[in-house]
Design an enzyme around this catalytic site. Structure first.
Site, mmCIF file in Angstrom:
data_model
loop_
_atom_site.group_PDB
_atom_site.id
_atom_site.type_symbol
_atom_site.label_atom_id
_atom_site.label_comp_id
_atom_site.label_asym_id
_atom_site.label_seq_id
_atom_site.Cartn_x
_atom_site.Cartn_y
_atom_site.Cartn_z
ATOM 1 N N ASN A 69 8.224 -1.112 -1.583
ATOM 2 C CA ASN A 69 6.804 -1.400 -1.415
ATOM 3 C C ASN A 69 6.624 -2.905 -1.557
ATOM 4 O O ASN A 69 6.869 -3.460 -2.627
ATOM 5 C CB ASN A 69 5.979 -0.659 -2.467
ATOM 6 C CG ASN A 69 4.486 -0.800 -2.250
ATOM 7 O OD1 ASN A 69 4.033 -1.218 -1.193
ATOM 8 N ND2 ASN A 69 3.711 -0.450 -3.270
ATOM 9 N N MET A 119 0.815 -1.214 0.000
ATOM 10 C CA MET A 119 0.000 0.000 0.000
ATOM 11 C C MET A 119 0.848 1.264 0.000
ATOM 12 O O MET A 119 0.425 2.314 -0.447
ATOM 13 C CB MET A 119 -0.916 0.003 1.226
ATOM 14 C CG MET A 119 -1.860 1.190 1.289
ATOM 15 S SD MET A 119 -2.990 1.236 -0.118
ATOM 16 C CE MET A 119 -3.838 2.779 0.162
ATOM 17 N N CYS A 120 2.076 1.196 0.503
ATOM 18 C CA CYS A 120 2.934 2.379 0.587
ATOM 19 C C CYS A 120 3.167 2.984 -0.792
ATOM 20 O O CYS A 120 3.066 2.305 -1.814
ATOM 21 C CB CYS A 120 4.274 2.016 1.219
ATOM 22 S SG CYS A 120 4.131 1.387 2.897
ATOM 23 N N GLY A 121 3.486 4.266 -0.820
ATOM 24 C CA GLY A 121 3.803 4.945 -2.062
ATOM 25 C C GLY A 121 5.287 5.259 -2.129
ATOM 26 O O GLY A 121 5.875 5.711 -1.154
#
Length: 306
Positions: free
Chosen positions: A185, A1-3
């Site tokens: 990610n 989910m991280c960017g």
């Protein structure tokens, strides 16, 4: 989910501002912490160090301990320490410049042993700045928008498996290798086995985050003689899990995706700049004109060299 994202400029420019805008566009992917790995002018005669110190009220005493440990390990300051101006904060972020011949691992271990100190980066040009909160919050405290450099990485984090704090935020420095950083990610499923193998080779870790593991793994492969691209390709078969990561060195930025390619990465470039990110809307913060983008797939490796 991280960017995650990165920028590489043909000429030095305001990479701090560009990366802040990119991470702001990816804010929906996580605001637990935000961080940046920034490459400024190369300082051949010194190493730049970034620390976080707990207990701001004890900062003068802690800095004396930091300098004493530096001297005991054969190092010395090149210039007086500086730190952020958030006087009401409970912690402090310190920037040091030390002589280039210092034993990086020995000094890192000595500082951590003092307690209440996190070592975020060492580099001739690399400076890692990370904190809890979103990109705008971090930029305001750390004066990021004015940072001038050639390239850098950004990360906005949604904590899923580790604590919400600065220590587990990205980017990570590849301890003890100066000027190597990563944003990632995904998840490495053979983390503990890979960590033990690196520890058997003498490496120490500052966290239990699998992203830090990848950075040390790649830096070690290059130390053993593999080229940048070769080391990235080797990681695809050696590391299990789903992942997309960007790893930076003074020579540029590299990307590797696992063989399932679940975690997205796209890029666009002009003669002046290359921009890569999890989503196109982050790229649009730097390249607002009509552009062609490239989306990367299974097991791909790309190097954007300076």
């Amino acid at each position: 989910m991280c960017g995650i994202g990165g920028v590489k400029l043909a000429e030095s420019g305001l990479i701090g501002e560009q990366l802040v805008q990119m991470m702001t566009a990816l804010r929906h992917r996580g605001t637990d912490s935000t961080g940046f790995a920034l490459y400024g002018p190369w300082q051949a005669d010194r190493l730049i160090v970034r620390l976080r110190v707990e207990g701001r009220e004890r900062l003068p005493a802690t800095l004396k301990q930091v300098e004493a440990a530096l001297c005991e390990t054969g190092g010395a300051l090149v210039s007086p320490p500086t730190w952020d101006g958030a006087e009401q904060a409970s912690d402090a972020f310190v920037r040091l410049e030390v002589i280039r011949t210092v034993d990086v691992e020995r000094l890192t271990a000595a500082w951590i042993a003092l307690g209440g100190i996190e070592v975020h980066s060492f580099g001739h040009s690399l400076e890692i700045i990370k904190d809890v909160g979103d990109a705008q919050t971090v930029a305001a405290r750390h004066n990021l928008r004015s940072f001038v450099g050639t390239h850098g990485l950004g990360h906005c984090r949604l904590a899923t498996e580790s604590e919400v704090d600065v220590a587990h935020g990205h980017p990570f420095w590849a301890r003890p290798f100066p000027d190597v950083a990563i944003v990632h990610n995904g998840q490495i499923t053979n983390y503990f086995k890979s960590r033990r193998l690196l520890q058997q080779r003498g490496y120490q870790f500052s966290s239990e985050n699998d992203s830090e593991l990848i950075s040390v793994f790649i830096a070690d492969r290059m130390k053993q003689g593999q080229g940048f691209e070769e080391a990235l390709r080797y990681s695809i078969s050696a590391l299990d899990g789903v992942f997309t990561y960007l790893l930076s060195t003074p020579a540029g930025i590299g990307m590797a995706k696992d063989r399932l390619a679940i975690k997205p990465m796209i890029a666009a470039q002009t003669k002046a700049v290359v921009v890569m990110a999890t989503e196109e809307q982050a790229i649009r913060q730097v390249l607002r004109e009509e552009i062609d983008t490239t989306s990367y797939g299974q097991g791909e490796v790309v190097i954007w060299a300076r």
